[in-house]
Design an enzyme around this catalytic site. Structure first.
Site, PDB file in Angstrom:
ATOM      1  N   CYS A  25       0.832  -1.212   0.000  1.00 28.84           N
ATOM      2  CA  CYS A  25       0.000   0.000   0.000  1.00 28.84           C
ATOM      3  C   CYS A  25       0.869   1.266   0.000  1.00 28.84           C
ATOM      4  O   CYS A  25       1.623   1.494   0.949  1.00 28.84           O
ATOM      5  CB  CYS A  25      -0.899  -0.031   1.237  1.00 28.84           C
ATOM      6  SG  CYS A  25      -1.708   1.521   1.629  1.00 28.84           S
ATOM      7  N   CYS A  28       0.294   3.499   3.027  1.00 27.56           N
ATOM      8  CA  CYS A  28       0.877   2.889   4.229  1.00 27.56           C
ATOM      9  C   CYS A  28       2.389   3.127   4.264  1.00 27.56           C
ATOM     10  O   CYS A  28       2.949   3.435   5.321  1.00 27.56           O
ATOM     11  CB  CYS A  28       0.603   1.389   4.257  1.00 27.56           C
ATOM     12  SG  CYS A  28      -1.150   0.955   4.257  1.00 27.56           S
TER      13      CYS A  28
END
Length: 100
Positions: A25, A28
């Site tokens: 991600c 993230c």
């Protein structure tokens, strides 16, 4: 699944910041250094737990995490606040501080 950390979180006294993330991600990945800084700033005052959602999907489901990065603040085993997505480190830190 990291059962030890989950049990610590449920039984913990005080404040904890929980993050669910994924290695793939991009949001993230951008939050990783932010969370590391917050760990240092909160050292000894609040615990910080990080769970890879792919390795802890059952736990994420149990906590109703549907988007990442997800941040949950827990005090004495009870959820106090939750947010998802990228955010400024000072915002995240001040949220944790507000529950100390």
């Amino acid at each position: 699944m990291d059962t030890q950390k989950m049990n610590e979180l449920k039984d913990a006294k005080g404040v904890a910041l929980v993050e669910f993330y994924a290695s793939w991600c991009p949001h993230c990945k951008r939050m990783m250094p932010v969370v590391e800084d917050i760990k240092v700033l909160l050292d000894g005052r609040a615990k910080v737990y990080q769970f890879d959602i792919d390795e802890n999907s059952d736990f994420a489901t149990a906590l109703d995490v549907t988007s990442i990065p997800a941040f949950i603040i827990v005090r004495d085993g009870e959820e106090m606040w939750r947010a998802t997505g990228e955010m400024d480190g000072s915002v995240l830190e001040s949220k944790v501080e507000s529950f100390l």
